[in-house]
Design an enzyme around this catalytic site. Sequence first.
Site, PDB file in Angstrom:
ATOM      1  N   LYS A  15     -52.214 -43.093  22.030  1.00 56.71           N
ATOM      2  CA  LYS A  15     -52.198 -42.266  20.806  1.00 56.71           C
ATOM      3  C   LYS A  15     -52.962 -40.959  21.022  1.00 56.71           C
ATOM      4  CE  LYS A  15     -54.225 -45.412  18.277  1.00 56.71           C
ATOM      5  NZ  LYS A  15     -54.429 -46.447  19.318  1.00 56.71           N
ATOM      6  N   ARG A  90     -55.410 -47.159   9.254  1.00 59.24           N
ATOM      7  CA  ARG A  90     -55.438 -48.395  10.027  1.00 59.24           C
ATOM      8  C   ARG A  90     -55.394 -49.625   9.136  1.00 59.24           C
ATOM      9  NH1 ARG A  90     -57.990 -46.374  15.013  1.00 59.24           N
ATOM     10  NH2 ARG A  90     -58.749 -48.038  16.314  1.00 59.24           N
ATOM     11  N   ARG A 129     -59.789 -45.828  31.796  1.00 56.98           N
ATOM     12  CA  ARG A 129     -59.938 -44.584  31.022  1.00 56.98           C
ATOM     13  C   ARG A 129     -61.322 -43.945  31.200  1.00 56.98           C
ATOM     14  NH1 ARG A 129     -58.613 -44.843  24.895  1.00 56.98           N
ATOM     15  NH2 ARG A 129     -60.086 -46.566  24.962  1.00 56.98           N
ATOM     16  N   ARG A 162     -66.161 -45.392  27.505  1.00 58.29           N
ATOM     17  CA  ARG A 162     -66.577 -45.752  26.143  1.00 58.29           C
ATOM     18  C   ARG A 162     -67.209 -47.144  26.108  1.00 58.29           C
ATOM     19  NH1 ARG A 162     -61.301 -44.339  22.599  1.00 58.29           N
ATOM     20  NH2 ARG A 162     -61.942 -46.307  21.643  1.00 58.29           N
ATOM     21  N   ARG A 173     -60.687 -55.806  19.868  1.00 58.98           N
ATOM     22  CA  ARG A 173     -60.013 -54.679  19.203  1.00 58.98           C
ATOM     23  C   ARG A 173     -58.515 -54.944  19.059  1.00 58.98           C
ATOM     24  NH1 ARG A 173     -61.836 -50.273  23.110  1.00 58.98           N
ATOM     25  NH2 ARG A 173     -60.181 -49.035  22.159  1.00 58.98           N
TER      26      ARG A 173
HETATM   27  P1  AP5 Z   1     -55.404 -43.160  25.063  1.00 58.03           P
HETATM   28  O1  AP5 Z   1     -54.517 -42.002  24.781  1.00 58.03           O
HETATM   29  O2  AP5 Z   1     -56.879 -42.931  25.112  1.00 58.03           O
HETATM   30  O3  AP5 Z   1     -55.058 -44.386  24.088  1.00 58.03           O
HETATM   31  P2  AP5 Z   1     -55.359 -44.599  22.531  1.00 58.03           P
HETATM   32  O4  AP5 Z   1     -54.138 -45.201  21.930  1.00 58.03           O
HETATM   33  O5  AP5 Z   1     -55.904 -43.358  21.926  1.00 58.03           O
HETATM   34  O6  AP5 Z   1     -56.461 -45.727  22.648  1.00 58.03           O
HETATM   35  P3  AP5 Z   1     -57.866 -45.919  21.880  1.00 58.03           P
HETATM   36  O7  AP5 Z   1     -58.615 -46.979  22.656  1.00 58.03           O
HETATM   37  O8  AP5 Z   1     -58.546 -44.612  21.646  1.00 58.03           O
HETATM   38  O9  AP5 Z   1     -57.395 -46.510  20.550  1.00 58.03           O
HETATM   39  P4  AP5 Z   1     -58.241 -47.215  19.516  1.00 58.03           P
HETATM   40  O10 AP5 Z   1     -57.323 -47.160  18.388  1.00 58.03           O
HETATM   41  O11 AP5 Z   1     -58.713 -48.567  19.882  1.00 58.03           O
HETATM   42  O12 AP5 Z   1     -59.617 -46.372  19.474  1.00 58.03           O
HETATM   43  P5  AP5 Z   1     -60.210 -45.346  18.421  1.00 58.03           P
HETATM   44  O13 AP5 Z   1     -61.030 -44.372  19.127  1.00 58.03           O
HETATM   45  O14 AP5 Z   1     -59.120 -44.872  17.524  1.00 58.03           O
HETATM   46  O15 AP5 Z   1     -54.901 -43.788  26.463  1.00 58.03           O
HETATM   47  C1  AP5 Z   1     -55.580 -44.876  27.074  1.00 58.03           C
HETATM   48  C2  AP5 Z   1     -55.594 -44.663  28.597  1.00 58.03           C
HETATM   49  O16 AP5 Z   1     -54.257 -44.763  29.089  1.00 58.03           O
HETATM   50  C3  AP5 Z   1     -56.108 -43.293  29.051  1.00 58.03           C
HETATM   51  O17 AP5 Z   1     -56.838 -43.452  30.248  1.00 58.03           O
HETATM   52  C4  AP5 Z   1     -54.824 -42.475  29.307  1.00 58.03           C
HETATM   53  O18 AP5 Z   1     -55.010 -41.499  30.330  1.00 58.03           O
HETATM   54  C5  AP5 Z   1     -53.858 -43.563  29.753  1.00 58.03           C
HETATM   55  N1  AP5 Z   1     -52.464 -43.329  29.342  1.00 58.03           N
HETATM   56  C6  AP5 Z   1     -52.053 -42.890  28.116  1.00 58.03           C
HETATM   57  N2  AP5 Z   1     -50.699 -42.857  28.075  1.00 58.03           N
HETATM   58  C7  AP5 Z   1     -50.265 -43.304  29.287  1.00 58.03           C
HETATM   59  C8  AP5 Z   1     -48.963 -43.501  29.853  1.00 58.03           C
HETATM   60  N3  AP5 Z   1     -47.845 -43.246  29.139  1.00 58.03           N
HETATM   61  N4  AP5 Z   1     -48.881 -43.956  31.121  1.00 58.03           N
HETATM   62  C9  AP5 Z   1     -50.007 -44.219  31.841  1.00 58.03           C
HETATM   63  N5  AP5 Z   1     -51.259 -44.052  31.368  1.00 58.03           N
HETATM   64  C10 AP5 Z   1     -51.391 -43.598  30.097  1.00 58.03           C
HETATM   65  O19 AP5 Z   1     -61.126 -46.299  17.546  1.00 58.03           O
HETATM   66  C11 AP5 Z   1     -62.347 -46.812  18.066  1.00 58.03           C
HETATM   67  C12 AP5 Z   1     -63.099 -47.571  16.985  1.00 58.03           C
HETATM   68  O20 AP5 Z   1     -63.435 -46.678  15.919  1.00 58.03           O
HETATM   69  C13 AP5 Z   1     -62.313 -48.719  16.302  1.00 58.03           C
HETATM   70  O21 AP5 Z   1     -62.408 -49.920  17.037  1.00 58.03           O
HETATM   71  C14 AP5 Z   1     -63.028 -48.785  14.955  1.00 58.03           C
HETATM   72  O22 AP5 Z   1     -64.267 -49.460  15.064  1.00 58.03           O
HETATM   73  C15 AP5 Z   1     -63.315 -47.315  14.648  1.00 58.03           C
HETATM   74  N6  AP5 Z   1     -62.199 -46.684  13.895  1.00 58.03           N
HETATM   75  C16 AP5 Z   1     -61.416 -45.670  14.319  1.00 58.03           C
HETATM   76  N7  AP5 Z   1     -60.501 -45.342  13.387  1.00 58.03           N
HETATM   77  C17 AP5 Z   1     -60.725 -46.182  12.344  1.00 58.03           C
HETATM   78  C18 AP5 Z   1     -60.092 -46.356  11.088  1.00 58.03           C
HETATM   79  N8  AP5 Z   1     -59.047 -45.610  10.709  1.00 58.03           N
HETATM   80  N9  AP5 Z   1     -60.575 -47.319  10.254  1.00 58.03           N
HETATM   81  C19 AP5 Z   1     -61.637 -48.063  10.605  1.00 58.03           C
HETATM   82  N10 AP5 Z   1     -62.278 -47.969  11.795  1.00 58.03           N
HETATM   83  C20 AP5 Z   1     -61.812 -47.035  12.657  1.00 58.03           C
HETATM   84 MG    MG Z   2     -57.770 -42.823  21.092  1.00 56.58          MG
END
Ligand code: AP5
Ligand code: MG
Length: 216
Positions: A15, A90, A129, A162, A173
């Site tokens: 994402k 979410r 990552r 992270r 998660r």
């Molecule tokens: P990346 O693009 O970083 O993936 P992502 O989907 O953004 O993954 P996240 O881990 O950031 O998602 P998340 O939803 O768990 O975390 P968030 O920060 O939102 O890609 C991942 C890796 O793959 C990278 O190394 C990239 O280079 C590689 N890659 C990407 N595409 C590829 C491809 N096509 N082929 C090969 N490699 C590829 O949330 C973290 C925490 O914050 C949550 O657990 C929660 O506690 C809190 N939080 C955040 N938002 C909310 C909300 N709305 N409500 C409540 N709590 C929240």
């Molecule tokens: Mg992300």
Amino acid sequence: MATFIVLLGPPGVGKGTQAEILANTINLAHISSGDLFRENMKNQTELGRLAKSFMDKGELVPDDLTIAMIRDRIKHPDCEMGAILDGFPRTPTQADALAVMLAEFGGKVDAVPYITADENVIVERISGRWTCRAQGHIYNEKTSLPKQKGICDIDGSELYQRDDDKATMVSKRIHVYFEQTMPLVEYYRTKGLLIETDGMQPVEKVTSDLLSTLKK
Ligand code: AP5
Ligand code: MG
């Protein structure tokens, strides 16, 4: 008229990677709820302190805190033409709140790309990552290396892993995603907004699929 695109999908599916590319390509703001929480943690704000207690357990931050943070962010002038929302909403409560806040600004959710990949693939992506300390730019030690090890190509800041990317936290998660976020797939499908996108493909192919469906 502003355009708001919600990127939906499990942790590690890409994402953040796609949101950054799309935002630059179609000139929209990129709003990542996870990045906003991490910024608050870095700046040691009260919100950051509260969010950390949930993020450290792989749990969602409560809806009221998350919704208030996004409401503040969406008011910034860079969102006038719209935004790519990455990681928000979410929960159904967050999705309802988003619809209300966008309506206040005369907007709506225009499209919801739902990016999917097998669980073993997302676990492997997360384990490789590296994230930029200053602005959250994303790298991968297998698929997206920086030019210089440990340094962000874009802003020169340090790359780090992270805290919530440890293996035990990742499975938590993913579990939380299936329990609390999956209902949004049907929520947006019934509104005719869901665009299923194969996230197993290389980054460039996922981007071109997204761009071609978003143009329709
Ligand atoms: P990346 O693009 O970083 O993936 P992502 O989907 O953004 O993954 P996240 O881990 O950031 O998602 P998340 O939803 O768990 O975390 P968030 O920060 O939102 O890609 C991942 C890796 O793959 C990278 O190394 C990239 O280079 C590689 N890659 C990407 N595409 C590829 C491809 N096509 N082929 C090969 N490699 C590829 O949330 C973290 C925490 O914050 C949550 O657990 C929660 O506690 C809190 N939080 C955040 N938002 C909310 C909300 N709305 N409500 C409540 N709590 C929240
Ligand atoms: Mg992300």
